[in-house]
Design a protein around this motif. Structure first.
Motif, PDB file in Angstrom:
ATOM      1  N   LEU A  44      45.303  12.210  22.824  1.00 17.45           N
ATOM      2  CA  LEU A  44      45.821  13.572  23.001  1.00 17.45           C
ATOM      3  C   LEU A  44      46.992  13.833  22.070  1.00 17.45           C
ATOM      4  O   LEU A  44      47.148  14.942  21.559  1.00 17.45           O
ATOM      5  CB  LEU A  44      46.241  13.804  24.456  1.00 17.45           C
ATOM      6  N   ALA A  45      47.795  12.818  21.841  1.00 17.69           N
ATOM      7  CA  ALA A  45      48.930  12.965  20.930  1.00 17.69           C
ATOM      8  C   ALA A  45      48.457  13.114  19.492  1.00 17.69           C
ATOM      9  O   ALA A  45      49.027  13.872  18.715  1.00 17.69           O
ATOM     10  CB  ALA A  45      49.868  11.764  21.057  1.00 17.69           C
ATOM     11  N   ALA A 138      55.085  15.595  46.676  1.00 16.79           N
ATOM     12  CA  ALA A 138      55.477  14.946  45.422  1.00 16.79           C
ATOM     13  C   ALA A 138      54.347  15.019  44.396  1.00 16.79           C
ATOM     14  O   ALA A 138      54.592  15.258  43.209  1.00 16.79           O
ATOM     15  CB  ALA A 138      55.870  13.494  45.683  1.00 16.79           C
ATOM     16  N   GLU A 139      53.114  14.835  44.833  1.00 17.14           N
ATOM     17  CA  GLU A 139      51.976  14.924  43.911  1.00 17.14           C
ATOM     18  C   GLU A 139      51.828  16.343  43.378  1.00 17.14           C
ATOM     19  O   GLU A 139      51.591  16.544  42.190  1.00 17.14           O
ATOM     20  CB  GLU A 139      50.686  14.466  44.584  1.00 17.14           C
ATOM     21  N   LEU A 140      51.990  17.332  44.229  1.00 25.61           N
ATOM     22  CA  LEU A 140      51.910  18.720  43.782  1.00 25.61           C
ATOM     23  C   LEU A 140      53.003  19.002  42.744  1.00 25.61           C
ATOM     24  O   LEU A 140      52.733  19.611  41.704  1.00 25.61           O
ATOM     25  CB  LEU A 140      52.039  19.677  44.971  1.00 25.61           C
ATOM     26  N   ARG A 141      54.228  18.524  42.980  1.00 24.71           N
ATOM     27  CA  ARG A 141      55.318  18.710  42.015  1.00 24.71           C
ATOM     28  C   ARG A 141      54.985  18.045  40.681  1.00 24.71           C
ATOM     29  O   ARG A 141      55.245  18.597  39.618  1.00 24.71           O
ATOM     30  CB  ARG A 141      56.629  18.131  42.557  1.00 24.71           C
ATOM     31  N   ARG A 142      54.402  16.848  40.738  1.00 24.00           N
ATOM     32  CA  ARG A 142      54.041  16.162  39.495  1.00 24.00           C
ATOM     33  C   ARG A 142      52.991  16.948  38.715  1.00 24.00           C
ATOM     34  O   ARG A 142      53.084  17.070  37.496  1.00 24.00           O
ATOM     35  CB  ARG A 142      53.525  14.753  39.799  1.00 24.00           C
ATOM     36  N   GLN A 143      51.996  17.472  39.404  1.00 18.92           N
ATOM     37  CA  GLN A 143      50.965  18.243  38.720  1.00 18.92           C
ATOM     38  C   GLN A 143      51.561  19.483  38.040  1.00 18.92           C
ATOM     39  O   GLN A 143      51.228  19.794  36.893  1.00 18.92           O
ATOM     40  CB  GLN A 143      49.858  18.644  39.696  1.00 18.92           C
ATOM     41  N   VAL A 144      52.430  20.169  38.730  1.00 15.78           N
ATOM     42  CA  VAL A 144      53.074  21.358  38.172  1.00 15.78           C
ATOM     43  C   VAL A 144      53.945  20.967  36.975  1.00 15.78           C
ATOM     44  O   VAL A 144      53.899  21.615  35.922  1.00 15.78           O
ATOM     45  CB  VAL A 144      53.900  22.089  39.258  1.00 15.78           C
ATOM     46  N   THR A 145      54.705  19.895  37.110  1.00 15.30           N
ATOM     47  CA  THR A 145      55.586  19.447  36.033  1.00 15.30           C
ATOM     48  C   THR A 145      54.799  19.120  34.769  1.00 15.30           C
ATOM     49  O   THR A 145      55.183  19.520  33.665  1.00 15.30           O
ATOM     50  CB  THR A 145      56.417  18.225  36.475  1.00 15.30           C
ATOM     51  N   VAL A 146      53.700  18.407  34.911  1.00 18.15           N
ATOM     52  CA  VAL A 146      52.873  18.051  33.747  1.00 18.15           C
ATOM     53  C   VAL A 146      52.430  19.314  33.022  1.00 18.15           C
ATOM     54  O   VAL A 146      52.564  19.425  31.792  1.00 18.15           O
ATOM     55  CB  VAL A 146      51.660  17.189  34.169  1.00 18.15           C
ATOM     56  N   LEU A 147      51.909  20.270  33.741  1.00 17.86           N
ATOM     57  CA  LEU A 147      51.424  21.504  33.103  1.00 17.86           C
ATOM     58  C   LEU A 147      52.570  22.312  32.500  1.00 17.86           C
ATOM     59  O   LEU A 147      52.424  22.885  31.413  1.00 17.86           O
ATOM     60  CB  LEU A 147      50.623  22.329  34.101  1.00 17.86           C
ATOM     61  N   GLU A 148      53.713  22.357  33.170  1.00 18.13           N
ATOM     62  CA  GLU A 148      54.852  23.116  32.637  1.00 18.13           C
ATOM     63  C   GLU A 148      55.407  22.493  31.364  1.00 18.13           C
ATOM     64  O   GLU A 148      55.701  23.210  30.406  1.00 18.13           O
ATOM     65  CB  GLU A 148      55.953  23.227  33.691  1.00 18.13           C
ATOM     66  N   VAL A 149      55.556  21.166  31.330  1.00 12.44           N
ATOM     67  CA  VAL A 149      56.111  20.552  30.111  1.00 12.44           C
ATOM     68  C   VAL A 149      55.156  20.685  28.939  1.00 12.44           C
ATOM     69  O   VAL A 149      55.591  20.859  27.800  1.00 12.44           O
ATOM     70  CB  VAL A 149      56.550  19.075  30.299  1.00 12.44           C
ATOM     71  N   LEU A 150      53.864  20.626  29.201  1.00  5.33           N
ATOM     72  CA  LEU A 150      52.913  20.786  28.105  1.00  5.33           C
ATOM     73  C   LEU A 150      52.855  22.237  27.625  1.00  5.33           C
ATOM     74  O   LEU A 150      52.741  22.489  26.428  1.00  5.33           O
ATOM     75  CB  LEU A 150      51.542  20.285  28.519  1.00  5.33           C
ATOM     76  N   ALA A 151      52.963  23.182  28.541  1.00  2.00           N
ATOM     77  CA  ALA A 151      52.973  24.592  28.149  1.00  2.00           C
ATOM     78  C   ALA A 151      54.233  24.913  27.348  1.00  2.00           C
ATOM     79  O   ALA A 151      54.183  25.673  26.381  1.00  2.00           O
ATOM     80  CB  ALA A 151      52.888  25.492  29.378  1.00  2.00           C
ATOM     81  N   GLY A 152      55.341  24.292  27.732  1.00  2.00           N
ATOM     82  CA  GLY A 152      56.607  24.584  27.068  1.00  2.00           C
ATOM     83  C   GLY A 152      56.870  23.782  25.807  1.00  2.00           C
ATOM     84  O   GLY A 152      57.625  24.229  24.935  1.00  2.00           O
ATOM     85  N   HIS A 153      56.263  22.604  25.693  1.00  6.41           N
ATOM     86  CA  HIS A 153      56.612  21.721  24.577  1.00  6.41           C
ATOM     87  C   HIS A 153      55.419  21.223  23.773  1.00  6.41           C
ATOM     88  O   HIS A 153      55.588  20.438  22.842  1.00  6.41           O
ATOM     89  CB  HIS A 153      57.405  20.519  25.092  1.00  6.41           C
ATOM     90  N   GLY A 157      55.528  17.406  24.705  1.00  4.81           N
ATOM     91  CA  GLY A 157      55.597  17.273  26.157  1.00  4.81           C
ATOM     92  C   GLY A 157      54.752  16.134  26.705  1.00  4.81           C
ATOM     93  O   GLY A 157      54.871  15.777  27.879  1.00  4.81           O
ATOM     94  N   LEU A 158      53.894  15.550  25.873  1.00  8.10           N
ATOM     95  CA  LEU A 158      53.029  14.459  26.349  1.00  8.10           C
ATOM     96  C   LEU A 158      53.827  13.257  26.840  1.00  8.10           C
ATOM     97  O   LEU A 158      53.457  12.618  27.815  1.00  8.10           O
ATOM     98  CB  LEU A 158      52.049  14.031  25.256  1.00  8.10           C
ATOM     99  N   ARG A 159      54.924  12.939  26.169  1.00  6.94           N
ATOM    100  CA  ARG A 159      55.738  11.794  26.603  1.00  6.94           C
ATOM    101  C   ARG A 159      56.273  12.012  28.019  1.00  6.94           C
ATOM    102  O   ARG A 159      56.202  11.143  28.858  1.00  6.94           O
ATOM    103  CB  ARG A 159      56.895  11.546  25.635  1.00  6.94           C
ATOM    104  N   ARG A 160      56.786  13.206  28.280  1.00  3.53           N
ATOM    105  CA  ARG A 160      57.296  13.516  29.624  1.00  3.53           C
ATOM    106  C   ARG A 160      56.162  13.526  30.635  1.00  3.53           C
ATOM    107  O   ARG A 160      56.307  13.048  31.751  1.00  3.53           O
ATOM    108  CB  ARG A 160      58.032  14.856  29.619  1.00  3.53           C
ATOM    109  N   ALA A 161      55.000  14.062  30.253  1.00  3.88           N
ATOM    110  CA  ALA A 161      53.843  14.072  31.155  1.00  3.88           C
ATOM    111  C   ALA A 161      53.441  12.645  31.511  1.00  3.88           C
ATOM    112  O   ALA A 161      53.140  12.347  32.674  1.00  3.88           O
ATOM    113  CB  ALA A 161      52.672  14.808  30.506  1.00  3.88           C
ATOM    114  N   LEU A 162      53.468  11.758  30.539  1.00  4.82           N
ATOM    115  CA  LEU A 162      53.141  10.351  30.798  1.00  4.82           C
ATOM    116  C   LEU A 162      54.187   9.715  31.710  1.00  4.82           C
ATOM    117  O   LEU A 162      53.837   8.966  32.628  1.00  4.82           O
ATOM    118  CB  LEU A 162      53.017   9.574  29.490  1.00  4.82           C
ATOM    119  N   GLU A 163      55.459  10.020  31.499  1.00  6.59           N
ATOM    120  CA  GLU A 163      56.520   9.485  32.367  1.00  6.59           C
ATOM    121  C   GLU A 163      56.316   9.927  33.813  1.00  6.59           C
ATOM    122  O   GLU A 163      56.471   9.131  34.745  1.00  6.59           O
ATOM    123  CB  GLU A 163      57.894   9.949  31.877  1.00  6.59           C
ATOM    124  N   VAL A 164      55.972  11.184  34.005  1.00  5.05           N
ATOM    125  CA  VAL A 164      55.709  11.713  35.350  1.00  5.05           C
ATOM    126  C   VAL A 164      54.525  10.974  35.971  1.00  5.05           C
ATOM    127  O   VAL A 164      54.541  10.615  37.145  1.00  5.05           O
ATOM    128  CB  VAL A 164      55.451  13.239  35.289  1.00  5.05           C
TER     129      VAL A 164
END
Length: 184
Positions: A44-45, A138-153, A157-164
């Motif tokens: 993906l990267a 917590a799982e719902l928050r993680r799913q939202v975070t992954v999509l938000e960081v990828l939409a914004g970055h 944002g893939l690195r942050r998505a992987l960390e999550v």
């Protein structure tokens, strides 16, 4: 924005990462190690569709028959996420897969959470979060975070998505371990 809205607006990379992150967090149920899905994250990267297909085939081969999913409903959901992953990075297929992975991952977390939750998962994904069990929340928050960081970055944002995802995998591994100790 709700999880459903975020999935509807995501691009191919965001959808692939969303589905992959859900699957990655649930890999402990299939007996997979922390590195099993790394080639997919790397593809993906790099934007390599061929690498995605190869990485997916390797992951499926390594995880084939690793757990008797018929005996464990949570593992069965994880197995179906892996089996349903599209070989091509096609937006329509990825959107359906990301959506199905989101639901499956929330189901898995609900199955493993000792707190009762009778609110439909669709309502949770649309934003109705009051009284949600902690593991599901917590799982719902993680799913939202992954999509938000990828939409914004984007790719960054893939690195942050992987960390999550790694954080969620550790949590799920601990829950599975506690559950196994409790049933022995």
């Amino acid at each position: 924005m709700s999880l459903v809205e975020l999935i509807a607006q995501a691009d191919e990379r965001g959808l692939a990462a969303s589905g992959l992150a859900c699957l990655d967090r649930c890999v402990p149920l299939l007996g997979g190690d922390d590195e099993i899905l790394r080639p997919l994250w790397a593809s993906l990267a790099d934007g390599g569709a061929g690498d995605w297909e190869t990485g997916l085939r390797v992951a499926r081969d390594k995880l084939a028959g690793s757990v008797d999913a018929a005996e464990d409903e949570a593992a069965d959901h994880a197995r179906r996420m892996l089996d349903a992953a599209p070989a091509a990075l096609d937006a329509a297929e990825l959107r359906a897969w990301a959506d199905a992975c989101s639901v499956a991952s929330l189901r898995i977390h609900r199955l493993l959470d000792p707190a009762a939750d009778d609110v439909p998962l669709d309502a949770r994904r649309e934003g109705r979060t009051e009284g949600m069990p902690p593991l599901v929340a917590a799982e719902l928050r993680r799913q939202v975070t992954v999509l938000e960081v990828l939409a914004g970055h984007g790719t960054a944002g893939l690195r942050r998505a992987l960390e999550v995802s790694v954080e969620g995998r550790r949590v799920l591994r601990a829950v599975v371990s506690r559950r196994a100790r409790g049933t022995r």
